[in-house]
Design an enzyme around this catalytic site. Structure first.
Site, PDB file in Angstrom:
ATOM      1  N   GLY A  21     -51.270 -16.586  -4.111  1.00 53.23           N
ATOM      2  CA  GLY A  21     -51.121 -16.333  -5.537  1.00 53.23           C
ATOM      3  C   GLY A  21     -50.904 -14.830  -5.696  1.00 53.23           C
ATOM      4  O   GLY A  21     -50.516 -14.151  -4.746  1.00 53.23           O
ATOM      5  N   LEU A  22     -51.183 -14.314  -6.875  1.00 51.99           N
ATOM      6  CA  LEU A  22     -50.954 -12.880  -7.089  1.00 51.99           C
ATOM      7  C   LEU A  22     -51.680 -12.040  -6.061  1.00 51.99           C
ATOM      8  O   LEU A  22     -51.109 -11.147  -5.440  1.00 51.99           O
ATOM      9  CB  LEU A  22     -51.443 -12.482  -8.481  1.00 51.99           C
ATOM     10  CG  LEU A  22     -50.473 -12.770  -9.608  1.00 51.99           C
ATOM     11  CD1 LEU A  22     -51.093 -12.371 -10.930  1.00 51.99           C
ATOM     12  CD2 LEU A  22     -49.170 -12.024  -9.390  1.00 51.99           C
ATOM     13  N   ARG A  72     -63.959 -14.197 -26.922  1.00 52.74           N
ATOM     14  CA  ARG A  72     -63.798 -15.596 -26.528  1.00 52.74           C
ATOM     15  C   ARG A  72     -65.109 -16.381 -26.477  1.00 52.74           C
ATOM     16  O   ARG A  72     -65.191 -17.492 -26.985  1.00 52.74           O
ATOM     17  CB  ARG A  72     -63.159 -15.654 -25.143  1.00 52.74           C
ATOM     18  CG  ARG A  72     -61.741 -15.165 -25.140  1.00 52.74           C
ATOM     19  CD  ARG A  72     -61.151 -15.151 -23.743  1.00 52.74           C
ATOM     20  NE  ARG A  72     -59.772 -14.705 -23.808  1.00 52.74           N
ATOM     21  CZ  ARG A  72     -58.977 -14.576 -22.751  1.00 52.74           C
ATOM     22  NH1 ARG A  72     -59.420 -14.849 -21.546  1.00 52.74           N
ATOM     23  NH2 ARG A  72     -57.739 -14.176 -22.897  1.00 52.74           N
ATOM     24  N   GLU A  94     -59.277 -13.938  -8.056  1.00 52.66           N
ATOM     25  CA  GLU A  94     -60.289 -14.735  -8.759  1.00 52.66           C
ATOM     26  C   GLU A  94     -61.333 -15.288  -7.788  1.00 52.66           C
ATOM     27  O   GLU A  94     -62.437 -15.654  -8.192  1.00 52.66           O
ATOM     28  CB  GLU A  94     -59.612 -15.873  -9.546  1.00 52.66           C
ATOM     29  CG  GLU A  94     -60.538 -16.505 -10.578  1.00 52.66           C
ATOM     30  CD  GLU A  94     -59.867 -17.522 -11.500  1.00 52.66           C
ATOM     31  OE1 GLU A  94     -58.625 -17.505 -11.631  1.00 52.66           O
ATOM     32  OE2 GLU A  94     -60.601 -18.333 -12.089  1.00 52.66           O
TER      33      GLU A  94
HETATM   34  C1  LIG Z   1     -53.418 -20.978 -18.535  1.00 55.11           C
HETATM   35  C2  LIG Z   1     -53.898 -19.673 -17.991  1.00 55.11           C
HETATM   36  C3  LIG Z   1     -53.444 -18.486 -18.548  1.00 55.11           C
HETATM   37  C4  LIG Z   1     -53.873 -17.260 -18.042  1.00 55.11           C
HETATM   38  N1  LIG Z   1     -53.407 -16.128 -18.635  1.00 55.11           N
HETATM   39  C5  LIG Z   1     -53.810 -14.926 -18.151  1.00 55.11           C
HETATM   40  C6  LIG Z   1     -53.311 -13.721 -18.727  1.00 55.11           C
HETATM   41  O1  LIG Z   1     -52.509 -13.735 -19.667  1.00 55.11           O
HETATM   42  N2  LIG Z   1     -53.724 -12.556 -18.208  1.00 55.11           N
HETATM   43  C7  LIG Z   1     -54.598 -12.492 -17.160  1.00 55.11           C
HETATM   44  O2  LIG Z   1     -54.903 -11.391 -16.733  1.00 55.11           O
HETATM   45  N3  LIG Z   1     -55.068 -13.614 -16.592  1.00 55.11           N
HETATM   46  C8  LIG Z   1     -54.708 -14.831 -17.054  1.00 55.11           C
HETATM   47  N4  LIG Z   1     -55.202 -15.976 -16.476  1.00 55.11           N
HETATM   48  C9  LIG Z   1     -56.029 -15.883 -15.257  1.00 55.11           C
HETATM   49  C10 LIG Z   1     -55.175 -15.608 -14.024  1.00 55.11           C
HETATM   50  O3  LIG Z   1     -53.963 -16.304 -14.117  1.00 55.11           O
HETATM   51  C11 LIG Z   1     -55.835 -16.002 -12.692  1.00 55.11           C
HETATM   52  O4  LIG Z   1     -57.141 -15.576 -12.674  1.00 55.11           O
HETATM   53  C12 LIG Z   1     -55.118 -15.386 -11.520  1.00 55.11           C
HETATM   54  O5  LIG Z   1     -53.745 -15.650 -11.578  1.00 55.11           O
HETATM   55  C13 LIG Z   1     -55.678 -15.849 -10.182  1.00 55.11           C
HETATM   56  O6  LIG Z   1     -54.881 -15.353  -9.123  1.00 55.11           O
HETATM   57  P1  LIG Z   1     -55.315 -15.512  -7.613  1.00 55.11           P
HETATM   58  O7  LIG Z   1     -54.246 -14.868  -6.803  1.00 55.11           O
HETATM   59  O8  LIG Z   1     -56.685 -15.016  -7.432  1.00 55.11           O
HETATM   60  O9  LIG Z   1     -55.361 -17.071  -7.332  1.00 55.11           O
HETATM   61  P2  LIG Z   1     -54.288 -18.255  -7.494  1.00 55.11           P
HETATM   62  O10 LIG Z   1     -53.091 -17.854  -8.217  1.00 55.11           O
HETATM   63  O11 LIG Z   1     -55.061 -19.416  -7.988  1.00 55.11           O
HETATM   64  O12 LIG Z   1     -53.809 -18.548  -6.015  1.00 55.11           O
HETATM   65  C14 LIG Z   1     -54.597 -19.227  -5.088  1.00 55.11           C
HETATM   66  C15 LIG Z   1     -53.788 -19.402  -3.823  1.00 55.11           C
HETATM   67  O13 LIG Z   1     -54.646 -19.862  -2.793  1.00 55.11           O
HETATM   68  C16 LIG Z   1     -54.103 -20.971  -2.150  1.00 55.11           C
HETATM   69  N5  LIG Z   1     -55.219 -21.763  -1.627  1.00 55.11           N
HETATM   70  C17 LIG Z   1     -56.372 -22.092  -2.263  1.00 55.11           C
HETATM   71  N6  LIG Z   1     -57.180 -22.772  -1.432  1.00 55.11           N
HETATM   72  C18 LIG Z   1     -56.537 -22.844  -0.248  1.00 55.11           C
HETATM   73  C19 LIG Z   1     -56.853 -23.438   1.013  1.00 55.11           C
HETATM   74  N7  LIG Z   1     -58.004 -24.065   1.216  1.00 55.11           N
HETATM   75  N8  LIG Z   1     -55.951 -23.339   2.001  1.00 55.11           N
HETATM   76  C20 LIG Z   1     -54.744 -22.705   1.812  1.00 55.11           C
HETATM   77  N9  LIG Z   1     -54.420 -22.130   0.643  1.00 55.11           N
HETATM   78  C21 LIG Z   1     -55.294 -22.210  -0.361  1.00 55.11           C
HETATM   79  C22 LIG Z   1     -53.241 -21.652  -3.177  1.00 55.11           C
HETATM   80  O14 LIG Z   1     -52.265 -22.437  -2.563  1.00 55.11           O
HETATM   81  C23 LIG Z   1     -52.659 -20.426  -3.894  1.00 55.11           C
HETATM   82  O15 LIG Z   1     -51.573 -19.938  -3.150  1.00 55.11           O
HETATM   83  C24 LIG Z   1     -54.781 -17.215 -16.972  1.00 55.11           C
HETATM   84  C25 LIG Z   1     -55.239 -18.386 -16.419  1.00 55.11           C
HETATM   85  C26 LIG Z   1     -54.832 -19.615 -16.937  1.00 55.11           C
HETATM   86  C27 LIG Z   1     -55.416 -20.857 -16.369  1.00 55.11           C
END
Ligand SMILES: Cc1cc2nc3c(=O)[nH]c(=O)nc-3n(C[C@H](O)[C@H](O)[C@H](O)COP(=O)(O)OP(=O)(O)OC[C@H]3O[C@@H](n4cnc5c(N)ncnc54)[C@H](O)[C@@H]3O)c2cc1C
Ligand code: SF4
Ligand code: FES
Lengths: 663, 250
Positions: free
Chosen positions: A42-43, A337, A453
């Site tokens: 993800g990001l 919120r 996250e």
């Molecule tokens: C509807 C919505 C709107 C949002 N809007 C905003 C906003 O406007 N501004 C803001 O700042 N935040 C916003 N958020 C929050 C934000 O989008 C997330 O917190 C953030 O994108 C999480 O990014 P991440 O890279 O940590 O995880 P994620 O994007 O969830 O990526 C997780 C990655 O891990 C991989 N993965 C997980 N478990 C495993 C495993 N066991 N084996 C292999 N791969 C695995 C998945 O495949 C994925 O690639 C929003 C959230 C939602 C739900």
């Protein structure tokens, strides 16, 4: 266990700069010999994998998705914060730091949050250079909007698709490193176990989802960027496959889960319409700038609406309760919120909900139509416009501002929000808790890092809008590439880690046995049905409002559910093939253990703070923190019978702890 | 509402697939995918294997869902992914035919799920701007006109679902590829590499087994994000320029 946050010494605003320029480095020739596993793209994960690849490490990246471009991050709508002060409205690194600490209800670490605010500025530069098409003004410079109850405009956005554009930027950088051979990408691979050798994280066991085969991967260290666990509630705004498994398997190997009870419940989501519902959809927070929240004053009116005998339009002004404006005259509909969500719950608990389920409140744009309509009529030179003209003009203005959201609402609910007031209800949205990490983003397991996250680091008990994207990208682009060197610089003499080490075989066998066990139960209930029941327990007893009695009951219910699951779940097919039900079964099993830990954490925290509201700890109906006894991070060590809490005391040297008031 | 579903079942890429008929009771408030969830819960309760279909965000943004419904990629509603399609779009008593994307470059994995990694390969071939982390100048150093930014944005909204390929009689990925070429090529940051980018992306597209573009316009009509076919014209212009200007020629 002593939790050492490893915060660098020195003044708050110098810590990161000094630390960064004096920390241990890994020389380029050594980087080529070092392997890093990044789980999650993800990001946070894509940013980290791309950057570590650029630096010359050998990176292996994993996602269970079919492509890194699909991660849940893609769905973020509103925007990303950065202390650029392009609007010249008094923003600064300190102000962003302060807002984040305060917004988090004083339950986060000062040094981490300050670093986040510092690097926020680099993120925007980086993303623009990658081609992220942020919104711009006519002069060609970047536009900003304000968000989440702060007093400056520091949110950068790309229409309502900020997450998509940022993720595609990171995905493209990652794609470039894949093409250059610096990152080996494993799509459709799910990490199912962490492998430790001599106490250090040295690899993972992943299941190739297409073949069902378990595979061993070794590296000098492991980075988890696997997202949040909001789906423990079954219904949430998270993508369907978001789950806690990677983090949880690490917890089972000794990593600590910090502050799991801090959950963000977003006030403006489209309400649940039936039992079949699979997920909930967010309506951007920005709508509260123009919509007024209300419920009928009389329960009879609410009943009539629930039964479809009346609509919101039939309720005269005098019989409406604009409860946010009434309870919080200073902030009105724009309270944060957590406050808005709880107030909606109170109204519905009183029987005044406006959907057939009784669980919805109105978000009404009628007065915005009138206000905008009048001013538009005036500017168009229409004298004494009639009411119909005003409303029509007003609707046009609202359409310009929120057209895509109104359209999405109509697609999902089947109701025209220009004619009838929108119905909304709070839904689980984000989890502030996550793996415990120190200043280096390293967990208590040496060589295991957590980003985005998936960690607990920056948002305390409540996250501000547009700050999750900022944190994920900060962690991935600008923090881990440096801090990982602190660990790796001690590893340059370590030989290549081989999967032939016995620890890999043991982990593989255990994982295989667990999968087979799930298949062999051959019970009668579907995985989905257990997940739904778990979600209901979590929502009822560990949701928007919690109390000791309910939490204890909830814990008992989860334990019973867990026992029933392991006796009666039905998983079709075999473990050696593509099997989506088996994937889900493992995730739900982990969610049940996490759910219990969340409840224990909520029970331990005898105060109300941010997203954690304990009904026993209030003052005049508002949340009441207890700084004397609870200014700590609760980090949980898993145990099948009695998980154990470890505490990291939080000290505030640069801000004064105050009560958040919105009255 | 009572529905008859004719669903494509296929065990793997090599296996021969066939349609399976099921009766489903749905409510008009359900999304199409929730209706399939209901079908799957029934199948599981009968100890049968559920229908595999791809999905994730269910909000029309991740590009995972991919069903051909009654012959149309993403179903009957314009500008709508199948996860955003609701059962209101159908009538009681309808028979609905559900199939996977069908294209040479998208082999079936199981039932309704296909392998779209060929799209990733196209991006890996050049769908990026070559900038390392930390190399960027201040974000406001290069102003970009609102119109250009907005045009680039329109192209950038492609969700990588592949409906354009499924809809195209030639199985071409031109709309997808051109959307990325246009997004990056329109921006000053991406212009520098534009010629190299378009060449390698187009070459990769051919290598992955996508067909040639013959301007049928079917892609644009079925694209859930309404990506404009004018991006293809832009790609062609850039490609011609790169070929004519190229020292190595073709
Ligand atoms: C509807 C919505 C709107 C949002 N809007 C905003 C906003 O406007 N501004 C803001 O700042 N935040 C916003 N958020 C929050 C934000 O989008 C997330 O917190 C953030 O994108 C999480 O990014 P991440 O890279 O940590 O995880 P994620 O994007 O969830 O990526 C997780 C990655 O891990 C991989 N993965 C997980 N478990 C495993 C495993 N066991 N084996 C292999 N791969 C695995 C998945 O495949 C994925 O690639 C929003 C959230 C939602 C739900
Ligand atoms: S161009 Fe449209 S149809 Fe093709 S992949 Fe992108 S969003 Fe899907
Ligand atoms: S499931 Fe994400 S676009 Fe349909």
């Amino acid at each position: 266990m002593k939790l050492d946050a490893k915060e660098p010494a020195g003044e708050l605003d110098e810590k990161w700069t000094k630390y960064r320029s004096t920390m241990n480095l890994v020389a380029p020739n050594n980087k080529r010999r070092i392997d890093i596993i990044v789980v999650g793209t993800g990001l946070a994960g894509a940013a980290a994998a791309a950057t570590l690849g650029e630096l010359g490490y050998n990176v292996k990246a994993f996602t269970f998705h079919d492509s890194p471009r699909r991660a849940h991050s893609i769905a973020a709508q509103g925007g990303i914060n950065a202390a650029k002060n392009y609007q010249n409205d008094g923003d600064s690194v300190y102000r962003l730091f302060y807002d984040t600490i305060k917004g988090g209800d004083y339950r986060s670490r000062e040094s981490n949050v300050h670093r986040l605010a510092e690097v926020s500025r680099n993120i925007i530069d980086q993303c623009v250079a990658q081609g992220v098409p942020f919104a711009r003004e006519y002069g060609g410079l970047l536009a900003n909007r304000s968000f989440g109850g702060v007093q400056v405009s520091r949110t950068f956005y790309a229409r309502g698709q900020t997450g998509q554009q940022l993720l595609l930027g990171a995905y493209q950088s990652l794609s470039r490193q894949i093409a250059l051979g610096n990152v080996e990408m494993y799509n459709r691979h799910e990490m199912l176990d962490l492998v430790k050798i001599d106490g250090k994280a040295r690899g993972i066991i992943a299941r190739n989802l297409l073949t069902g085969k378990l595979e061993k991967f070794a590296a000098h260290c492991v980075v988890l960027a696997t997202g949040g666990y909001g789906n423990v509630f079954y219904l949430s705004t998270n993508a369907m496959t978001s789950n806690v498994t990677a983090s949880w398997r690490a917890v089972r190997k000794g990593a600590l889960m910090a502050n799991p009870c801090y959950t963000q419940i977003h006030p403006t989501c489209i309400p649940v319409s039936g039992d079949y519902q699979s997920k909930l959809t967010l309506m951007s927070e920005s709508l509260r700038n123009d919509g007024r929240v209300w419920v009928p004053k009389k329960v009879e009116d609410a009943k009539a609406i629930q039964q479809g005998k009346k609509t919101g339009l039939d309720i005269p002004e005098a019989d409406r309760d604009y409860y946010l404006e009434r309870r919080y005259p200073a902030f009105g509909n724009l309270v944060p919120r957590d406050v808005a969500s709880r107030a909606a719950k109170v109204a519905c608990d009183e029987g005044k909900g406006v959907a057939p389920t009784g669980l919805a409140v109105f978000l009404d744009f009628a007065s915005a139509f009138e206000r905008y309509g009048k001013s538009k009529a005036l500017s168009a030179g229409i004298n004494n416009p009639d009411k119909a003209t005003i409303t029509k003009l007003g609707k046009e203005v609202i359409e310009e501002k929120y057209g895509n959201l109104f359209q999405m609402y109509e697609k999902i609910s089947g109701e025209n929000p220009y004619e009838y007031p929108m119905k909304i209800y709070p839904a689980v949205h984000y989890t502030m808790g996550g793996l415990w990490v120190d200043y280096n983003l390293e967990t208590n397991v040496p060589g295991l890092f957590a980003l985005g996250e998936a960690n607990f680091s920056d948002h305390g008990a409540n996250r501000l809008g547009a700050s999750a994207l900022m944190q994920g990208l900060a962690d991935g682009y600008f923090v881990i590439p440096y801090t990982i060197g602190q660990f790796l610089s001690q590893e340059i003499r370590t030989e290549k880690i081989e999967t032939s080490a016995p620890e890999f075989e043991v982990a593989l066998k255990e994982t295989k046995a667990q999968l087979q066990k799930l298949i062999d139960i051959k019970g009668n209930q579907s995985v989905e049905s257990f997940h739904k029941r778990l979600g209901k327990i979590m929502w009822d007893y560990c949701g928007m409002a919690r109390n000791a009695e309910g939490l204890k009951k909830g814990r008992q219910m989860i334990r019973e559910l867990r026992a029933e699951f392991w006796k009666d779940v039905f998983v079709p097919g075999t473990a050696d093939e593509f099997n989506t039900e088996l994937e889900k079964a493992g995730r739900v099993a982990d969610f049940m253990e996490l759910g219990e830990t969340m409840i224990l954490d909520a029970l331990d925290r005898n105060e109300s703070c941010g997203g954690h509201f304990r009904e026993e700890y209030t003052e005049n109906g508002e949340a009441k923190r207890n700084d004397e006894d609870y200014t700590y991070v609760a980090a949980w060590e898993w145990d099948d019978n009695e998980p154990i809490v470890h505490k990291e005391a939080l000290t505030f040297k640069n801000v004064e702890l105050k009560t958040r008031s919105y009255k | 509402m009572n529905l008859t579903l004719k669903v494509w079942r296929q065990n793997n890429a090599q296996a021969k697939g066939q349609f399976e008929t099921h009766q489903v009771v749905a409510s008009e408030h359900m999304s199409f995918l929730e209706m399939l969830d209901v079908l799957n819960e029934t199948l599981i309760s009968e100890k049968k294997s559920p229908v595999v279909f791809a999905h994730d965000c269910r909000e029309g943004i991740c590009g995972t869902c991919n069903l051909v419904i009654n012959g149309r990629a993403h179903g009957p509603q314009k500008g709508t992914t199948v996860c955003q399609l609701h059962m209101r779009a159908f009538k009681d008593g309808d028979t609905i035919v559900v199939e996977p994307w069908r294209a040479a470059a998208f082999p079936v994995i199981k039932d309704l799920m296909v392998d779209r990694s060929s799209l990733d390969k196209i991006i890996q071939a050049g769908g990026y701007i070559s900038v390392n982390t930390g190399q960027a100048q201040d974000a406001n150093d290069i102003p970009i006109g609102k119109d250009v930014a907005s045009q680039a944005f329109d192209a950038a909204t492609c969700i990588g679902c592949g409906a354009c390929v499924a809809a195209c009689p030639n199985g071409s990925a031109m709309l997808f590829t051109s959307a990325k070429v246009a997004h990056l090529g329109l921006l000053p940051q991406g212009e520098v590499e534009a010629e190299a980018r378009v060449q390698s992306m187009v070459n990769q597209m051919d290598e992955e087994g996508f067909g040639m573009c013959s301007n049928t316009g079917a892609c644009e009509a079925e694209c859930p994000k309404e990506i404009s076919i004018s991006n293809i014209a832009m790609l062609n212009r850039q490609y011609m320029a790169s070929v004519l200007g190229s020292k190595t020629g073709v």
